[in-house]
Scaffold this motif. Structure first.
Motif, short mmCIF file in Angstrom:
data_model
loop_
_atom_site.label_atom_id
_atom_site.label_comp_id
_atom_site.label_asym_id
_atom_site.label_seq_id
_atom_site.Cartn_x
_atom_site.Cartn_y
_atom_site.Cartn_z
N MET A 1 0.75 -1.14 -0.07
CA MET A 1 -0.08 -0.12 -0.04
C MET A 1 0.92 1.29 0.05
SD MET A 1 -2.81 1.30 2.70
CE MET A 1 -1.59 1.26 4.26
N GLN A 2 0.74 2.06 -1.06
CA GLN A 2 1.48 3.19 -0.96
C GLN A 2 0.83 4.41 0.20
OE1 GLN A 2 1.07 4.70 -5.06
NE2 GLN A 2 3.15 3.48 -5.54
N THR A 3 1.72 5.11 0.64
CA THR A 3 1.43 6.15 1.53
C THR A 3 1.89 7.56 1.29
OG1 THR A 3 2.89 5.42 3.39
CG2 THR A 3 1.03 4.34 3.45
N GLU A 4 1.25 8.36 1.82
CA GLU A 4 1.81 9.68 1.37
C GLU A 4 2.65 10.17 2.85
OE1 GLU A 4 0.07 14.35 1.20
OE2 GLU A 4 -1.28 12.52 1.05
N ALA A 5 3.98 10.46 2.49
CA ALA A 5 4.87 10.99 3.65
C ALA A 5 4.19 12.31 4.20
CB ALA A 5 6.03 11.23 3.01
N ILE A 6 4.47 12.29 5.35
CA ILE A 6 4.01 13.64 6.17
C ILE A 6 5.20 14.80 6.03
CG2 ILE A 6 3.41 14.51 8.59
CD1 ILE A 6 2.51 11.99 9.52
N GLU A 7 4.75 16.00 5.81
CA GLU A 7 5.57 16.98 5.15
C GLU A 7 6.38 17.40 6.38
OE1 GLU A 7 5.37 21.47 3.74
OE2 GLU A 7 3.55 20.59 3.89
N LYS A 8 7.55 17.48 6.48
CA LYS A 8 8.47 17.91 7.59
C LYS A 8 8.56 19.45 7.64
CE LYS A 8 11.38 13.73 7.78
NZ LYS A 8 10.63 12.99 6.94
N PRO A 9 8.61 19.97 8.88
CA PRO A 9 8.82 21.65 9.14
C PRO A 9 9.98 21.98 8.41
CG PRO A 9 9.13 20.39 11.12
CD PRO A 9 8.74 19.04 10.14
N THR A 10 9.58 23.34 7.86
CA THR A 10 10.75 23.61 7.16
C THR A 10 11.31 24.96 8.35
OG1 THR A 10 9.10 25.54 6.08
CG2 THR A 10 10.20 23.67 4.81
N LYS A 11 12.25 25.38 8.29
CA LYS A 11 13.08 26.48 9.07
C LYS A 11 12.55 27.74 8.57
CE LYS A 11 17.14 23.82 10.25
NZ LYS A 11 18.59 23.96 10.67
N ALA A 173 8.82 15.45 18.24
CA ALA A 173 8.73 16.13 16.95
C ALA A 173 7.85 15.29 15.99
CB ALA A 173 9.96 16.33 16.20
N ARG A 174 8.28 13.83 16.18
CA ARG A 174 7.48 12.85 15.03
C ARG A 174 6.00 12.97 15.26
NH1 ARG A 174 10.25 7.52 17.13
NH2 ARG A 174 9.98 8.62 19.03
N LEU A 175 5.64 12.95 16.72
CA LEU A 175 4.03 12.65 16.81
C LEU A 175 3.48 14.11 16.45
CD1 LEU A 175 1.82 11.47 17.98
CD2 LEU A 175 2.40 12.23 20.46
N ARG A 176 4.12 15.21 16.74
CA ARG A 176 3.80 16.54 16.42
C ARG A 176 3.24 16.62 14.94
NH1 ARG A 176 7.37 19.20 18.88
NH2 ARG A 176 8.50 19.80 17.00
N ARG A 177 4.19 15.97 14.18
CA ARG A 177 3.88 15.95 12.70
C ARG A 177 2.89 15.47 12.36
NH1 ARG A 177 9.65 15.74 12.35
NH2 ARG A 177 9.93 13.21 11.85
N VAL A 178 2.46 14.31 13.03
CA VAL A 178 1.40 13.28 12.81
C VAL A 178 0.11 14.06 13.13
CG1 VAL A 178 0.11 11.50 13.57
CG2 VAL A 178 2.53 11.36 13.00
N CYS A 179 0.00 14.92 14.36
CA CYS A 179 -0.94 15.56 15.08
C CYS A 179 -1.23 16.77 13.99
CB CYS A 179 -0.76 16.05 16.33
SG CYS A 179 -0.56 14.66 17.39
N GLU A 180 -0.32 17.29 13.64
CA GLU A 180 -0.32 18.73 12.91
C GLU A 180 -0.88 18.26 11.53
OE1 GLU A 180 3.36 20.60 12.37
OE2 GLU A 180 3.05 21.44 14.53
N ALA A 181 -0.61 17.04 10.82
CA ALA A 181 -1.29 16.61 9.74
C ALA A 181 -2.56 16.28 9.77
CB ALA A 181 -0.42 15.53 9.01
N MET A 182 -3.01 15.56 10.67
CA MET A 182 -4.47 15.24 10.98
C MET A 182 -5.17 16.48 11.19
SD MET A 182 -3.74 11.90 13.71
CE MET A 182 -5.60 11.91 13.97
N GLN A 183 -4.64 17.46 11.86
CA GLN A 183 -5.46 18.65 11.95
C GLN A 183 -5.80 19.30 10.63
OE1 GLN A 183 -4.29 21.32 15.42
NE2 GLN A 183 -2.97 19.57 16.00
N ARG A 184 -4.97 19.36 9.80
CA ARG A 184 -4.97 19.90 8.56
C ARG A 184 -6.08 19.32 7.72
NH1 ARG A 184 0.82 20.42 8.70
NH2 ARG A 184 0.98 18.59 7.43
N ARG A 185 -6.28 17.81 7.86
CA ARG A 185 -7.18 17.04 7.13
C ARG A 185 -8.20 16.19 8.16
NH1 ARG A 185 -3.64 13.74 2.90
NH2 ARG A 185 -2.74 13.22 4.94
N PRO A 186 -8.93 16.82 9.07
CA PRO A 186 -9.60 16.06 10.04
C PRO A 186 -10.48 15.09 9.39
CG PRO A 186 -10.36 18.33 9.79
CD PRO A 186 -9.22 18.25 8.84
#
Length: 274
Positions: A1-11, A173-186
């Motif tokens: 199954m292909q999955t979409e990588a979570i975008e990492k934060p930019t500086k 940081a890893r969990l924060r990226r997941v949570c932020e991605a979930m908030q963008r696409r609830p």
């Protein structure tokens, strides 16, 4: 199954509020009084970037809906709620509709209602006290009407209930990226294994992070996310059937049952209260 990588934060740098350019805010923060009220009106979509103040504050809107984000979590505020933000706590505000904000600033003599950030119910009395206080001079005299109103606000602050209505934020940081991605696409109803794959970790690791960092399971956190998002959309006038469909619920009945179980009212009753 292909999955979409979570975008990492930019500086990048976070734009700060330069309070020196706003004489009214500066006066509010420097005035030697226990209570001061400042009013601003905003358009839908306006954002106050991450910042902090030397005074504690009660962020409240007499009209409109906003989300407040701090290190401790995220809150949805309607005109029946406010959020207590301690002094020097960094926070940001997003306006979800046209909004009339009335922020109450408190010095260190006022007893805080909670140790950290906390959502609070706003009684009709407290609302009218805040509105009345805004019309008074910030440097009010001893024994004046403003001093009596300020005292009543401080008293009411100790009486109003603290509400368990926030979405906790992680430090990892890893969990924060997941949570932020979930908030963008609830509305994405993917399970923990799918989100873990996007974050390049195992489902067991992600589930453990939710428990250790946030004190709740993946599913409990997601339900709280959906509940907060549903409240925003109801406040914006969207129908509950549309919200249930867009947030990925199996049925309208399942959405209404969850909403009533957590908040004690149906979505339609919530809209009337707001």
């Amino acid at each position: 199954m292909q999955t979409e990588a979570i975008e990492k934060p930019t500086k990048g740098t976070i734009r700060e509020i330069d309070w020196r350019t706003d004489a009214t805010l500066r006066t509010c923060l420097e005035v030697d009084r226990p209570v001061a009220v400042l009013g601003y009106d905003y358009a839908a979509g306006d954002r106050v970037p991450m910042h902090e103040h030397e005074k504690a504050q009660l962020i409240y809107a007499i009209e409109g809906t906003m989300t407040v984000t701090a290190a401790e979590g995220r809150w949805v505020l309607l005109p029946t709620r406010a959020v207590w933000v301690p002094a020097r706590m960094r926070h940001a505000i997003q306006m979800r509709s046209a909004l009339r904000m009335r922020t109450v600033y408190f010095d260190g003599t006022v007893t805080p209602p909670a140790e950290g950030c906390a959502a609070m119910g706003v009684s009709p009395l407290l609302r009218e006290l805040i509105v009345s206080m805004q019309a008074e001079p910030m440097r009010y005299a001893a024994g004046s009407r403003a001093e009596h109103i300020a005292s009543l606000i401080s008293d009411e602050l100790r009486q109003i209930p603290v509400l368990p209505l926030h979405l906790p934020s992680p430090k990892d940081a890893r969990l924060r990226r997941v949570c932020e991605a979930m908030q963008r696409r609830p509305g994405i109803a993917d399970g923990v294994e799918v989100w873990a794959a996007r974050a390049e970790m195992s489902g067991r690791t992600l589930a453990r992070l939710f428990r250790s960092e946030l004190g709740m399971s993946f599913q409990e956190w997601r339900q709280q996310l959906l509940l907060l998002e549903a409240q925003v959309r109801l406040a914006q006038g969207q129908g509950s059937l549309r919200i249930a469909r867009n947030l990925g619920y199996d049925s309208h009945a399942a959405f209404c049952a969850m909403f009533r179980r957590v908040l004690g009212v149906s979505p339609s009753e919530f809209q009337r209260l707001g």
